[in-house]
Design a protein around this motif. Structure first.
Motif, PDB file in Angstrom:
ATOM      1  N   SER A  53      24.973 112.968  20.824  1.00  0.00           N
ATOM      2  CA  SER A  53      26.398 112.943  21.141  1.00  0.00           C
ATOM      3  C   SER A  53      27.214 112.311  20.015  1.00  0.00           C
ATOM      4  O   SER A  53      28.366 112.681  19.784  1.00  0.00           O
ATOM      5  CB  SER A  53      26.634 112.182  22.446  1.00  0.00           C
ATOM      6  OG  SER A  53      26.210 110.821  22.329  1.00  0.00           O
ATOM      7  N   THR A  54      26.614 111.367  19.274  1.00  0.00           N
ATOM      8  CA  THR A  54      27.319 110.688  18.192  1.00  0.00           C
ATOM      9  C   THR A  54      27.548 111.605  16.994  1.00  0.00           C
ATOM     10  O   THR A  54      28.590 111.533  16.338  1.00  0.00           O
ATOM     11  CB  THR A  54      26.530 109.442  17.738  1.00  0.00           C
ATOM     12  OG1 THR A  54      26.384 108.548  18.837  1.00  0.00           O
ATOM     13  CG2 THR A  54      27.238 108.721  16.602  1.00  0.00           C
ATOM     14  N   LEU A  55      26.596 112.484  16.729  1.00  0.00           N
ATOM     15  CA  LEU A  55      26.648 113.281  15.497  1.00  0.00           C
ATOM     16  C   LEU A  55      27.259 114.663  15.673  1.00  0.00           C
ATOM     17  O   LEU A  55      27.415 115.396  14.687  1.00  0.00           O
ATOM     18  CB  LEU A  55      25.235 113.419  14.922  1.00  0.00           C
ATOM     19  CG  LEU A  55      24.561 112.106  14.517  1.00  0.00           C
ATOM     20  CD1 LEU A  55      23.151 112.370  14.025  1.00  0.00           C
ATOM     21  CD2 LEU A  55      25.377 111.380  13.455  1.00  0.00           C
ATOM     22  N   LYS A  56      27.589 115.063  16.867  1.00  0.00           N
ATOM     23  CA  LYS A  56      28.223 116.363  17.062  1.00  0.00           C
ATOM     24  C   LYS A  56      29.660 116.311  16.550  1.00  0.00           C
ATOM     25  O   LYS A  56      30.272 115.241  16.518  1.00  0.00           O
ATOM     26  CB  LYS A  56      28.199 116.732  18.542  1.00  0.00           C
ATOM     27  CG  LYS A  56      26.808 117.155  19.017  1.00  0.00           C
ATOM     28  CD  LYS A  56      26.837 117.524  20.492  1.00  0.00           C
ATOM     29  CE  LYS A  56      25.446 117.930  20.961  1.00  0.00           C
ATOM     30  NZ  LYS A  56      25.427 118.233  22.393  1.00  0.00           N
ATOM     31  N   PRO A  57      30.237 117.492  16.142  1.00  0.00           N
ATOM     32  CA  PRO A  57      29.726 118.852  16.377  1.00  0.00           C
ATOM     33  C   PRO A  57      28.798 119.378  15.281  1.00  0.00           C
ATOM     34  O   PRO A  57      28.186 120.428  15.447  1.00  0.00           O
ATOM     35  CB  PRO A  57      31.009 119.685  16.413  1.00  0.00           C
ATOM     36  CG  PRO A  57      31.910 118.980  15.452  1.00  0.00           C
ATOM     37  CD  PRO A  57      31.619 117.520  15.618  1.00  0.00           C
ATOM     38  N   ASP A  58      28.713 118.676  14.150  1.00  0.00           N
ATOM     39  CA  ASP A  58      27.874 119.170  13.051  1.00  0.00           C
ATOM     40  C   ASP A  58      26.477 118.569  13.139  1.00  0.00           C
ATOM     41  O   ASP A  58      26.081 117.730  12.331  1.00  0.00           O
ATOM     42  CB  ASP A  58      28.517 118.837  11.701  1.00  0.00           C
ATOM     43  CG  ASP A  58      29.813 119.593  11.481  1.00  0.00           C
ATOM     44  OD1 ASP A  58      30.019 120.621  12.146  1.00  0.00           O
ATOM     45  OD2 ASP A  58      30.635 119.154  10.663  1.00  0.00           O
ATOM     46  N   LEU A  59      25.725 119.020  14.135  1.00  0.00           N
ATOM     47  CA  LEU A  59      24.353 118.555  14.332  1.00  0.00           C
ATOM     48  C   LEU A  59      23.420 119.746  14.181  1.00  0.00           C
ATOM     49  O   LEU A  59      23.476 120.706  14.944  1.00  0.00           O
ATOM     50  CB  LEU A  59      24.191 117.931  15.721  1.00  0.00           C
ATOM     51  CG  LEU A  59      22.783 117.472  16.104  1.00  0.00           C
ATOM     52  CD1 LEU A  59      22.240 116.439  15.122  1.00  0.00           C
ATOM     53  CD2 LEU A  59      22.762 116.921  17.521  1.00  0.00           C
ATOM     54  N   VAL A  60      22.555 119.687  13.159  1.00  0.00           N
ATOM     55  CA  VAL A  60      21.715 120.822  12.784  1.00  0.00           C
ATOM     56  C   VAL A  60      20.241 120.430  12.854  1.00  0.00           C
ATOM     57  O   VAL A  60      19.849 119.377  12.345  1.00  0.00           O
ATOM     58  CB  VAL A  60      22.045 121.306  11.356  1.00  0.00           C
ATOM     59  CG1 VAL A  60      21.202 122.531  10.991  1.00  0.00           C
ATOM     60  CG2 VAL A  60      23.537 121.624  11.232  1.00  0.00           C
ATOM     61  N   PHE A  61      19.437 121.287  13.482  1.00  0.00           N
ATOM     62  CA  PHE A  61      17.983 121.165  13.465  1.00  0.00           C
ATOM     63  C   PHE A  61      17.420 122.238  12.537  1.00  0.00           C
ATOM     64  O   PHE A  61      17.901 123.381  12.536  1.00  0.00           O
ATOM     65  CB  PHE A  61      17.387 121.376  14.853  1.00  0.00           C
ATOM     66  CG  PHE A  61      17.455 120.184  15.762  1.00  0.00           C
ATOM     67  CD1 PHE A  61      18.116 119.018  15.391  1.00  0.00           C
ATOM     68  CD2 PHE A  61      16.848 120.219  17.014  1.00  0.00           C
ATOM     69  CE1 PHE A  61      18.173 117.924  16.236  1.00  0.00           C
ATOM     70  CE2 PHE A  61      16.891 119.137  17.861  1.00  0.00           C
ATOM     71  CZ  PHE A  61      17.552 117.988  17.478  1.00  0.00           C
ATOM     72  N   VAL A  62      16.380 121.895  11.786  1.00  0.00           N
ATOM     73  CA  VAL A  62      15.674 122.855  10.933  1.00  0.00           C
ATOM     74  C   VAL A  62      14.188 122.778  11.260  1.00  0.00           C
ATOM     75  O   VAL A  62      13.593 121.700  11.208  1.00  0.00           O
ATOM     76  CB  VAL A  62      15.886 122.548   9.437  1.00  0.00           C
ATOM     77  CG1 VAL A  62      15.131 123.561   8.586  1.00  0.00           C
ATOM     78  CG2 VAL A  62      17.367 122.546   9.082  1.00  0.00           C
ATOM     79  N   THR A  63      13.589 123.911  11.606  1.00  0.00           N
ATOM     80  CA  THR A  63      12.169 123.909  11.932  1.00  0.00           C
ATOM     81  C   THR A  63      11.500 125.172  11.406  1.00  0.00           C
ATOM     82  O   THR A  63      12.157 126.110  10.953  1.00  0.00           O
ATOM     83  CB  THR A  63      11.947 123.768  13.450  1.00  0.00           C
ATOM     84  OG1 THR A  63      10.576 123.432  13.703  1.00  0.00           O
ATOM     85  CG2 THR A  63      12.306 125.059  14.189  1.00  0.00           C
ATOM     86  N   GLY A  64      10.187 125.195  11.454  1.00  0.00           N
ATOM     87  CA  GLY A  64       9.392 126.305  10.935  1.00  0.00           C
ATOM     88  C   GLY A  64       8.141 125.771  10.272  1.00  0.00           C
ATOM     89  O   GLY A  64       7.994 124.558  10.071  1.00  0.00           O
ATOM     90  N   THR A  65       7.241 126.641   9.911  1.00  0.00           N
ATOM     91  CA  THR A  65       5.980 126.213   9.311  1.00  0.00           C
ATOM     92  C   THR A  65       6.181 125.707   7.890  1.00  0.00           C
ATOM     93  O   THR A  65       5.652 124.668   7.511  1.00  0.00           O
ATOM     94  CB  THR A  65       4.974 127.371   9.310  1.00  0.00           C
ATOM     95  OG1 THR A  65       4.845 127.895  10.639  1.00  0.00           O
ATOM     96  CG2 THR A  65       3.612 126.908   8.815  1.00  0.00           C
ATOM     97  N   ASN A  66       6.958 126.427   7.101  1.00  0.00           N
ATOM     98  CA  ASN A  66       7.164 126.062   5.698  1.00  0.00           C
ATOM     99  C   ASN A  66       8.652 126.031   5.360  1.00  0.00           C
ATOM    100  O   ASN A  66       9.425 126.847   5.861  1.00  0.00           O
ATOM    101  CB  ASN A  66       6.466 127.075   4.781  1.00  0.00           C
ATOM    102  CG  ASN A  66       4.955 127.039   4.914  1.00  0.00           C
ATOM    103  OD1 ASN A  66       4.337 126.008   4.692  1.00  0.00           O
ATOM    104  ND2 ASN A  66       4.362 128.167   5.282  1.00  0.00           N
ATOM    105  N   GLY A  67       9.037 125.067   4.508  1.00  0.00           N
ATOM    106  CA  GLY A  67      10.404 125.024   4.002  1.00  0.00           C
ATOM    107  C   GLY A  67      11.357 124.083   4.707  1.00  0.00           C
ATOM    108  O   GLY A  67      12.538 124.012   4.355  1.00  0.00           O
ATOM    109  N   LYS A  68      10.870 123.332   5.686  1.00  0.00           N
ATOM    110  CA  LYS A  68      11.764 122.481   6.485  1.00  0.00           C
ATOM    111  C   LYS A  68      12.482 121.428   5.647  1.00  0.00           C
ATOM    112  O   LYS A  68      13.710 121.272   5.729  1.00  0.00           O
ATOM    113  CB  LYS A  68      10.976 121.780   7.602  1.00  0.00           C
ATOM    114  CG  LYS A  68      10.405 122.703   8.656  1.00  0.00           C
ATOM    115  CD  LYS A  68       9.783 121.936   9.799  1.00  0.00           C
ATOM    116  CE  LYS A  68       8.502 121.222   9.416  1.00  0.00           C
ATOM    117  NZ  LYS A  68       7.394 122.140   9.098  1.00  0.00           N
ATOM    118  N   THR A  69      11.736 120.682   4.856  1.00  0.00           N
ATOM    119  CA  THR A  69      12.336 119.570   4.105  1.00  0.00           C
ATOM    120  C   THR A  69      13.352 120.075   3.085  1.00  0.00           C
ATOM    121  O   THR A  69      14.460 119.535   2.977  1.00  0.00           O
ATOM    122  CB  THR A  69      11.241 118.747   3.407  1.00  0.00           C
ATOM    123  OG1 THR A  69      10.330 118.238   4.391  1.00  0.00           O
ATOM    124  CG2 THR A  69      11.836 117.567   2.653  1.00  0.00           C
TER     125      THR A  69
END
Length: 471
Positions: A53-69
């Motif tokens: 709730s503190t970081l919205k509206p620009d709150l992004v998740f990144v996931t997947g096997t490769n390339g996350k970082t």
């Protein structure tokens, strides 16, 4: 009273978590994100709802096997260029406690010194449903999905099923979007799930595979559509990624909203033409990383930026200033030699490293492979036989192997027909021997599993007088 008690628990959890982080750093045990997050979540289990709730509206998740970082770092740079104060787990601490730890760290740093707040978090594939439910990100980026550490995750079908089940309709006044790799047939159920849940979906993908990688040989499993039929390809771009279709049910790769064409890949980096079709924008980007995956990471970041109403001018400026970080093609200079660290944790990621290396000048590169089998690496190392070591024949000046599983690497390299293999169990000794074999201007390419990468980066940081990764 209940609200007051909750606030007091949250405050106590954050303060004690910060103390744990400080102790970890003072004692040289690491950045302390995970331990601080663990302390905080034990005392205040609702900390993730608070962070979300503190970081919205620009709150992004990144996931997947490769390339996350790498993708997480790119999106963070883009939001920072927009003027936001960004909180991110840039060092890759991607389980739940690493994310709360990154938030705690930001409270005692500069992230909340003024300006808009935003959060960009790399999220481990297994904890996406838990954190998405608690934190309600505005954008979720799904990069790719392939087999990785089966002893930890199980089969990828289980991961995908949990991802799809976690997609829910946006609440009133809530922004929610999915950014999905259109080239990955395994991710198509996310596109269907998003459409069924009335969640915005934007896709990204390549236009074609560059000619200089068309002959690269992958060991790939057969891909099956959700209807049970084998997936077919008009063109493969990278492993199981490509222009795919199902001849039985009619499902197919949708034309990506954000597309890319790799124009050049050299020893210094990759040049990519990026087009955002919904707004008819096109730019040519230079990414200071080698290979095809950096292009995919760029496309994912551009797609996320589009959903966050950030134009390509801002993206271009951010990408041009971005640097490889934390063992993801991170470069160090030692005297007149260059050390580059590559993280390798599964066959698909390792093949992408090989693709990047084979376009380089063989006479200038020295290779050091380091393989461990701790829990973070995965206990089963048989996956190295699914990567194309054979592509390295004649592509190096020297080759050394090290780590807990050096003998396994040596055998794999021998089976692949590679020659002049030096084996040294001691990682530091292997690196020093490789550096001694180099001439000025040459590259030492260190390809390492996760725990080996941490040890190598610590050694290299001291050798080159570089700050620890958490600073």
């Amino acid at each position: 009273m209940i609200v007051l008690i909750g606030y007091m628990r949250l405050t106590l959890g954050i303060l004690l978590g910060a103390a744990g982080m400080l102790i970890s750093r003072l004692t040289g045990r690491g950045g302390g994100l995970a331990v601080s997050g663990l302390i905080a979540e034990v005392i205040a289990p609702d900390i993730y709802q608070h962070v979300g709730s503190t970081l919205k509206p620009d709150l992004v998740f990144v996931t997947g096997t490769n390339g996350k970082t790498s993708t997480t770092n790119l999106i963070s740079e883009i939001l920072a260029a927009k003027g936001a104060k960004v909180v991110s787990n840039h060092s890759g601490a991607n389980i739940a406690r690493g994310i709360s730890g990154a938030y705690i760290s930001s409270l005692f740093g500069s992230a909340f010194g003024g300006g808009a707040r935003a959060g960009v978090f790399e999220v481990d594939e297994a904890v996406v449903p838990q954190l998405a439910t608690a934190m309600r990100p505005s954008v979720q980026v799904f990069l790719n999905l392939s087999r990785d550490q089966l002893d930890r995750y199980g089969e990828i079908d289980r991961i995908l099923d949990n991802w799809v089940k976690s997609i829910t309709k946006a609440r009133p006044g809530e922004e929610q979007a999915l950014v999905v790799n259109a080239d990955d047939p395994r991710l198509f159920p996310l596109v269907e799930g998003g459409n069924q849940s009335e969640v915005d979906v934007i896709t990204f993908g390549l236009e074609e595979q560059p000619s200089f990688w068309k002959d690269f040989d992958y060991a790939t499993d057969r891909e099956f559509c959700v209807c049970g039929t084998i997936v077919e390809y008009r063109e493969r771009f990278s492993g199981h990624l490509g222009d795919w279709f199902c001849s039985s049910c009619g499902r197919h790769r949708t034309r990506p909203d954000v597309t890319g064409r790799i124009l050049e890949s050299s020893q210094a980096g990759t040049t990519v033409e990026v087009s955002v079709r919904p707004v008819s924008e096109m730019r040519v980007f230079y990414v200071p990383q080698l290979g095809e995956y950096p292009a995919y990471n760029l496309l994912a970041a551009a797609a996320a930026a589009f959903k966050l109403d950030i134009n390509l001018d801002v993206v271009e400026g951010s990408v041009n200033q971005a640097k490889a970080k934390f063992g993801r093609q991170e470069q160090f200079h030692y005297d007149d030699k260059v050390i580059r660290i590559w993280l390798a944790k599964n066959p698909r990621g390792l093949d992408e490293i090989f693709k990047a290396l084979i376009v380089k000048e063989a006479k200038r590169q020295h290779l050091l492979f380091v393989l461990n089998s701790d829990v973070q690496d995965g206990k089963d190392v048989s996956w190295i036989y699914d990567a194309n070591f054979e592509s390295l024949r004649g592509r190096y000046r020297s080759l050394a192997v090290s780590g807990f599983r050096a003998s396994d690497l040596s055998l794999r390299a021998t089976v692949a027909g590679l020659e002049n293999i030096e084996t040294c169990d001691d990682i530091g000794g292997a690196m020093r021997a490789s550096l001694d074999a180099m001439d000025g201007g040459e590259y030492l390419e260190i390809i390492a599993s996760y725990t080996a990468m941490l040890e190598i980066r610590s050694i290299v940081a001291k050798l080159t007088d570089t700050a620890p990764f958490w600073k």
